[in-house]
Design a protein around this motif. Structure first.
Motif, short mmCIF file in Angstrom:
data_model
loop_
_atom_site.label_atom_id
_atom_site.label_comp_id
_atom_site.label_asym_id
_atom_site.label_seq_id
_atom_site.Cartn_x
_atom_site.Cartn_y
_atom_site.Cartn_z
N VAL A 1 0.75 -1.24 0.00
CA VAL A 1 -0.07 0.08 0.00
C VAL A 1 0.95 1.19 0.12
O VAL A 1 1.63 1.26 0.90
CB VAL A 1 -0.84 0.01 1.13
CG1 VAL A 1 -1.67 1.39 1.24
CG2 VAL A 1 -1.81 -1.06 1.32
N PRO A 2 0.79 2.00 -1.19
CA PRO A 2 1.62 3.12 -1.22
C PRO A 2 1.66 4.03 -0.01
O PRO A 2 0.67 4.25 0.78
CB PRO A 2 1.13 4.08 -2.48
CG PRO A 2 0.41 2.87 -3.13
CD PRO A 2 -0.11 1.95 -2.36
N GLY A 3 3.00 4.41 0.63
CA GLY A 3 2.91 5.24 1.82
C GLY A 3 3.09 4.40 3.16
O GLY A 3 3.09 5.22 4.17
N THR A 4 2.86 3.27 2.94
CA THR A 4 3.01 2.28 4.45
C THR A 4 3.99 1.15 3.88
O THR A 4 4.51 0.84 2.85
CB THR A 4 1.41 1.70 4.49
OG1 THR A 4 1.29 0.59 3.60
CG2 THR A 4 0.57 2.75 4.37
N SER B 1 3.59 9.54 0.31
CA SER B 1 4.55 8.44 0.05
C SER B 1 5.77 8.96 -0.26
O SER B 1 6.09 10.02 -0.77
CB SER B 1 4.03 7.42 -0.74
OG SER B 1 3.98 7.91 -1.98
N GLU B 2 6.79 7.98 -0.33
CA GLU B 2 8.17 8.33 -1.04
C GLU B 2 7.97 8.54 -2.81
O GLU B 2 8.93 9.22 -3.10
CB GLU B 2 9.11 7.15 -0.89
CG GLU B 2 8.85 5.91 -1.63
CD GLU B 2 7.85 5.03 -0.68
OE1 GLU B 2 7.70 3.98 -1.14
OE2 GLU B 2 7.31 5.55 0.16
N HIS B 3 7.06 7.77 -3.33
CA HIS B 3 6.63 8.10 -4.42
C HIS B 3 6.15 9.48 -4.67
O HIS B 3 6.65 10.13 -5.83
CB HIS B 3 5.62 7.03 -5.01
CG HIS B 3 5.98 5.54 -4.81
ND1 HIS B 3 6.68 4.91 -5.20
CD2 HIS B 3 5.34 4.99 -3.77
CE1 HIS B 3 6.95 3.78 -5.10
NE2 HIS B 3 6.11 3.47 -3.93
N SER B 4 5.55 10.03 -4.01
CA SER B 4 4.98 11.42 -4.13
C SER B 4 6.34 12.42 -4.02
O SER B 4 6.52 13.35 -4.73
CB SER B 4 3.99 11.80 -3.04
OG SER B 4 2.74 11.45 -3.52
N LEU C 1 -8.12 -0.87 -7.48
CA LEU C 1 -9.12 -0.37 -6.81
C LEU C 1 -9.02 -0.89 -5.21
O LEU C 1 -9.17 0.06 -4.24
CB LEU C 1 -10.49 -1.43 -7.21
CG LEU C 1 -10.77 -1.24 -8.56
CD1 LEU C 1 -12.26 -1.86 -9.06
CD2 LEU C 1 -10.98 0.15 -9.00
N LEU C 2 -8.35 -1.69 -4.55
CA LEU C 2 -8.38 -2.18 -3.37
C LEU C 2 -7.02 -1.39 -2.96
O LEU C 2 -7.23 -0.94 -1.63
CB LEU C 2 -8.35 -3.66 -3.08
CG LEU C 2 -9.61 -4.49 -3.48
CD1 LEU C 2 -9.45 -5.96 -3.39
CD2 LEU C 2 -10.64 -4.10 -2.42
N ILE C 3 -5.91 -1.69 -3.44
CA ILE C 3 -4.66 -0.90 -2.88
C ILE C 3 -4.94 0.59 -3.01
O ILE C 3 -4.65 1.41 -1.92
CB ILE C 3 -3.44 -1.33 -3.85
CG1 ILE C 3 -3.41 -3.09 -3.80
CG2 ILE C 3 -2.22 -0.72 -3.34
CD1 ILE C 3 -3.08 -3.43 -2.48
N GLY C 4 -5.73 1.13 -4.00
CA GLY C 4 -5.77 2.74 -4.20
C GLY C 4 -6.65 2.93 -2.82
O GLY C 4 -6.35 3.83 -2.36
N ALA D 1 -4.37 6.38 9.74
CA ALA D 1 -2.87 5.63 9.31
C ALA D 1 -3.22 4.06 9.55
O ALA D 1 -3.68 3.72 10.51
CB ALA D 1 -1.77 6.16 9.92
N LEU D 2 -2.82 3.41 8.27
CA LEU D 2 -2.65 2.00 8.89
C LEU D 2 -1.73 1.50 9.79
O LEU D 2 -0.24 1.83 9.68
CB LEU D 2 -2.46 1.10 7.34
CG LEU D 2 -3.38 1.45 6.28
CD1 LEU D 2 -3.02 0.66 5.18
CD2 LEU D 2 -4.87 0.78 6.79
#
Length: 254
Positions: A60-63, A204-207, A76-79, A90-91
């Protein structure tokens, strides 16, 4: 045992849906999870063979959380999980689960989890049967996330609430169309090199990497300024300027 001590196996043992809720708006074929002819839910096959369903354990991005879901509708689910993390709460681990081959407790009907089309988020904080485990603003956001990604939120079950739970309620062909509509042609990642589809709200690190590529202040928060910069970049490259960073936008960014 406290809620925070619940293990995945114990979670599945206690997890159930009311028959009214699990059946409403759902097309079951085969119906019985014990039959030799594999049942399906809304056109999604049910199986104890993860490979046959295309189940992948995805970040999950950012986690640091991974969820086992069907790859074809994973965006859909991961988004949804990523937006939940960024905008609801937060997860935290343990307590986030995806695929599990099992029937609805007390029934022979397959659980949505057995088709790889359901996730549970922060389960110990939102026990089965409890309502109002989120505040009103969080509940509204859960519904907004569900609507955006073609999901049903268990907090809206008519009888027994399941506020940890999100499931793909669209028929299979419509769910795949929703993936494409959301720019989901973008890759999801199991921890390797491919970057996930991200959009406004991602943290996230992607952002952060995206912001660096666009020459922005890199705080890792995909906000309105980042979205505007993405749209401008997409327009300059002849891409659909929707502000969603998927495969084509990542490729254009190099």
């Amino acid at each position: 045992m406290s809620d925070s001590d619940v293990t995945p196996d114990e979670h599945w043992e206690n997890h159930e849906h009311d028959d009214e809720d699990v059946s409403e708006g759902v097309d079951f074929v085969g119906g019985d999870i014990t039959q030799e002819i594999a049942p399906s839910i809304n056109g999604f096959a049910v199986s104890d063979n993860r490979g046959a369903l295309g189940i992948q354990s995805l970040v999950v991005p950012g986690t640091g959380t991974k969820l086992a879901v069907r790859a074809d509708i994973a965006p859909l689910l991961i988004g949804a999980a990523a937006e939940f993390h960024a905008t609801v709460e937060a997860l935290v681990e343990p307590g986030n689960w995806g695929y599990a081959f099992r029937a609805v407790r007390g029934s022979s009907k397959p659980s949505f989890h057995s088709a790889g089309i359901a996730i549970d988020l922060n389960a110990p904080k939102h026990p089965l049967g409890n309502r109002n485990t989120f505040n009103p603003s969080q509940m509204a956001q859960c519904r907004a996330i569900a609507s955006k990604y073609g999901l049903r939120w268990g907090g809206d079950y008519k009888n027994r609430a399941d506020e940890m739970h999100f499931e793909v309620i669209l028929p299979a062909d419509q769910a795949r169309a929703r993936v494409a509509q959301l720019g989901g042609g973008g890759p999801v990642t199991s921890g390797g090199g491919a970057r996930p589809t991200i959009r406004r709200g991602d943290r996230s690190e992607h952002s952060r990497f995206l912001q660096q590529k666009l020459g922005l202040s890199a705080d890792g928060i995909f906000g309105p300024k980042t979205e505007a910069a993405v749209k401008a970049f997409q327009a300059s490259r002849g891409l659909v300027a929707d502000g969603i960073v998927g495969r084509k936008t990542w490729a254009a960014l190099g």
